[in-house]
Design a protein around this motif. Structure first.
Motif, mmCIF file in Angstrom:
data_model
loop_
_atom_site.group_PDB
_atom_site.id
_atom_site.type_symbol
_atom_site.label_atom_id
_atom_site.label_comp_id
_atom_site.label_asym_id
_atom_site.label_seq_id
_atom_site.Cartn_x
_atom_site.Cartn_y
_atom_site.Cartn_z
ATOM 1 N N GLY A 100 -4.199 21.297 60.090
ATOM 2 C CA GLY A 100 -3.706 21.562 58.588
ATOM 3 C C GLY A 100 -3.528 22.964 58.082
ATOM 4 N N GLN A 101 -4.664 23.742 58.284
ATOM 5 C CA GLN A 101 -4.538 24.926 57.870
ATOM 6 C C GLN A 101 -3.541 25.719 58.266
ATOM 7 N N LEU A 102 -3.172 25.907 59.618
ATOM 8 C CA LEU A 102 -2.131 26.360 59.993
ATOM 9 C C LEU A 102 -0.756 25.791 59.274
ATOM 10 N N VAL A 103 -0.642 24.595 59.307
ATOM 11 C CA VAL A 103 0.447 24.100 58.469
ATOM 12 C C VAL A 103 0.807 24.701 57.251
ATOM 13 N N ALA A 104 -0.483 24.731 56.384
ATOM 14 C CA ALA A 104 -0.261 24.825 55.105
ATOM 15 C C ALA A 104 0.046 26.579 55.029
ATOM 16 N N ALA A 105 -0.553 27.185 55.865
ATOM 17 C CA ALA A 105 -0.348 28.842 55.733
ATOM 18 C C ALA A 105 1.119 29.079 56.044
ATOM 19 N N GLN A 106 1.669 28.231 57.370
ATOM 20 C CA GLN A 106 3.119 28.483 57.689
ATOM 21 C C GLN A 106 4.163 27.970 56.396
ATOM 22 N N THR A 107 3.539 26.921 55.874
ATOM 23 C CA THR A 107 4.648 26.570 54.904
ATOM 24 C C THR A 107 4.693 27.470 53.619
ATOM 25 N N ALA A 108 3.289 27.990 53.385
ATOM 26 C CA ALA A 108 3.281 29.006 52.108
ATOM 27 C C ALA A 108 4.042 30.207 52.457
ATOM 28 N N ARG A 109 4.191 30.614 53.649
ATOM 29 C CA ARG A 109 4.733 31.805 54.097
ATOM 30 C C ARG A 109 6.344 31.525 53.775
ATOM 31 N N ARG A 110 6.687 30.479 54.355
ATOM 32 C CA ARG A 110 8.239 30.323 54.237
ATOM 33 C C ARG A 110 8.449 30.036 52.812
ATOM 34 N N ARG A 111 7.552 29.318 52.178
ATOM 35 C CA ARG A 111 7.947 29.286 50.599
ATOM 36 C C ARG A 111 8.124 30.560 49.901
ATOM 37 N N ALA A 112 6.916 31.655 50.164
ATOM 38 C CA ALA A 112 7.024 32.857 49.585
ATOM 39 C C ALA A 112 8.401 33.473 49.963
ATOM 40 N N GLN A 113 8.747 33.620 51.206
ATOM 41 C CA GLN A 113 9.900 34.087 51.594
ATOM 42 C C GLN A 113 11.347 33.678 51.034
ATOM 43 N N TRP A 114 11.133 32.346 50.503
ATOM 44 C CA TRP A 114 12.284 31.740 50.041
ATOM 45 C C TRP A 114 12.308 32.144 48.662
ATOM 46 N N HIS A 115 11.219 32.089 47.845
ATOM 47 C CA HIS A 115 11.285 32.573 46.344
ATOM 48 C C HIS A 115 11.568 33.855 46.348
ATOM 49 N N ARG A 116 11.186 34.938 47.321
ATOM 50 C CA ARG A 116 11.685 36.173 47.336
ATOM 51 C C ARG A 116 13.065 36.465 47.381
ATOM 52 N N LEU A 117 13.782 35.732 48.198
ATOM 53 C CA LEU A 117 15.226 35.519 48.062
ATOM 54 C C LEU A 117 15.877 34.936 47.057
ATOM 55 N N VAL A 118 15.371 34.104 46.393
ATOM 56 C CA VAL A 118 15.934 33.628 45.263
ATOM 57 C C VAL A 118 15.626 34.733 44.023
ATOM 58 N N ALA A 119 14.641 35.377 43.916
ATOM 59 C CA ALA A 119 14.403 36.560 42.966
ATOM 60 C C ALA A 119 15.461 37.524 43.196
ATOM 61 N N GLU A 120 15.499 37.757 44.516
ATOM 62 C CA GLU A 120 16.573 39.033 44.961
ATOM 63 C C GLU A 120 17.916 38.485 44.604
ATOM 64 N N ARG A 121 18.421 37.412 44.779
ATOM 65 C CA ARG A 121 19.719 36.878 44.264
ATOM 66 C C ARG A 121 19.780 37.040 42.739
ATOM 67 N N ARG A 122 18.907 36.351 42.081
ATOM 68 C CA ARG A 122 18.999 36.363 40.560
ATOM 69 C C ARG A 122 19.116 37.910 40.079
ATOM 70 N N ALA A 123 18.197 38.685 40.826
ATOM 71 C CA ALA A 123 18.356 40.038 39.993
ATOM 72 C C ALA A 123 19.820 40.645 40.375
ATOM 73 N N LEU A 124 20.344 40.370 41.485
ATOM 74 C CA LEU A 124 21.590 40.984 41.789
ATOM 75 C C LEU A 124 22.701 40.298 40.681
ATOM 76 N N GLU A 125 22.515 38.940 40.436
ATOM 77 C CA GLU A 125 23.481 38.534 39.501
ATOM 78 C C GLU A 125 23.223 38.862 38.073
ATOM 79 N N ARG A 126 22.090 39.356 37.817
ATOM 80 C CA ARG A 126 21.765 39.773 36.462
ATOM 81 C C ARG A 126 22.477 41.097 36.400
#
Length: 303
Positions: A105-131
């Motif tokens: 469970g801890q490994l699943v949570a860590a891997q999911t959190a890593r993927r989620r953080a990477q996804w949010h970084r890309l979302v922020a990068e895209r929005r910054a480029l659009e702004r």
């Protein structure tokens, strides 16, 4: 009806041979190869040729009944190995879809959190480029935005909620259906399936079958990996089989989830009509959120 059952029996026999017997025969051949050569003579072609000639001569010298019995034993062993691999395929499926056991469970949570953080970084990068270029954009600016968007969708189609890419593709369809239409596919999918046209169901079934076949292919890497105990080149075979199954599974999951999302888009209103839910009298167009929420309330039944 007799003709139907004959065709069904033929189809089942073909599937039994392709999924169990043939891969099992190849594996038994690998076992013989591993035992014959071992680690010390792993690439000794001369020894392999001599062993094959001796084995063939031994089989030829056997009585006809013994040869037939040998064939039966080989087929039974191949089928038995295939059944074991098919049983293990459920484990492979759960691993690839990110449904890992509770002790991890801890490994699943860590891997999911890593993927989620990477996804949010890309979302922020895209929005910054659009702004940075809110008005008319140059081709270079749009290409830069599109590149980030492609990286984003390659990672996950919606905010990650699973530990693996394949699991997130399934999760994304559920998330999109719920947030875009208010439809909970966990409870609503079986109802939607029953009102889908035959052609749509055939496409979905084919995609799911392709995924199941890819999982079975990838699972054959397990017994070959075990052969490395006596013959180390078996690891190369196991790696090739595992990577082939994994790549095919990714492609099949992508097709299946794309088709599933399209089915919700195109036939969600059919489900609404079947359940007597509808904000407007029109029979075409996607669901509204209020319609999806009412469908969800109906199919959940308070659960």
């Amino acid at each position: 009806m007799g003709g139907f059952f004959q065709q069904l029996a033929k189809a089942l026999a073909d599937r039994w041979i392709s999924l169990l017997v043939l891969p099992g025969v190849f594996f038994l051949g690998g076992v013989w190869l591993a035992v014959s050569l071992g680690h010390g003579q792993a690439w000794n072609v001369v020894l392999l040729t001599r062993q094959a000639e001796n084995a063939a001569a031994t089989v030829v010298d056997l009585p006809t009944g013994a040869q037939a019995l040998l064939v039966v034993v080989v087929l039974a062993g191949a089928a038995g190995t295939g059944f074991v691999v098919q049983a293990l395929a459920g484990v492979t499926r759960r691993i690839w879809l990110g449904q890992w056991p509770r002790p991890l469970g801890q490994l699943v949570a860590a891997q999911t959190a890593r993927r989620r953080a990477q996804w949010h970084r890309l979302v922020a990068e895209r929005r910054a480029l659009e702004r940075a270029s809110p008005g008319t954009r140059t081709r270079e600016q749009q290409d830069e935005i599109d590149t980030v968007a492609q990286r984003l969708t390659r990672l996950a189609m919606a905010e990650p909620g699973r530990a693996t890419w394949m699991g997130d593709r399934i999760h994304a369809v559920e998330s999109i259906a719920y947030h875009r239409y208010g439809l909970d596919l966990t409870y609503g999918w079986s109802r939607l399936w029953l009102v889908l046209p035959d052609a749509t169901r055939a496409e979905l079934t084919a995609a799911h079958s392709a995924f199941a076949a890819a999982v079975a292919t990838g699972t054959w890497a397990v017994p070959y990996a075990l052969l490395t105990v006596v013959w180390w080149p078996a690891m190369l075979v196991a790696a090739g089989i595992g990577l082939t199954g994994w790549a095919r599974a990714r492609a099949a999951v992508a097709d299946f989830t794309t088709l599933t999302e399209a089915a919700v888009d195109l036939h969600g209103r059919t489900l609404a009509a079947a359940l007597g839910v509808g904000d407007t009298p029109q029979e075409t167009g996607p669901l509204t959120i209020s319609e999806g929420e009412r469908i969800t309330d109906l199919v959940r039944k308070g659960r």
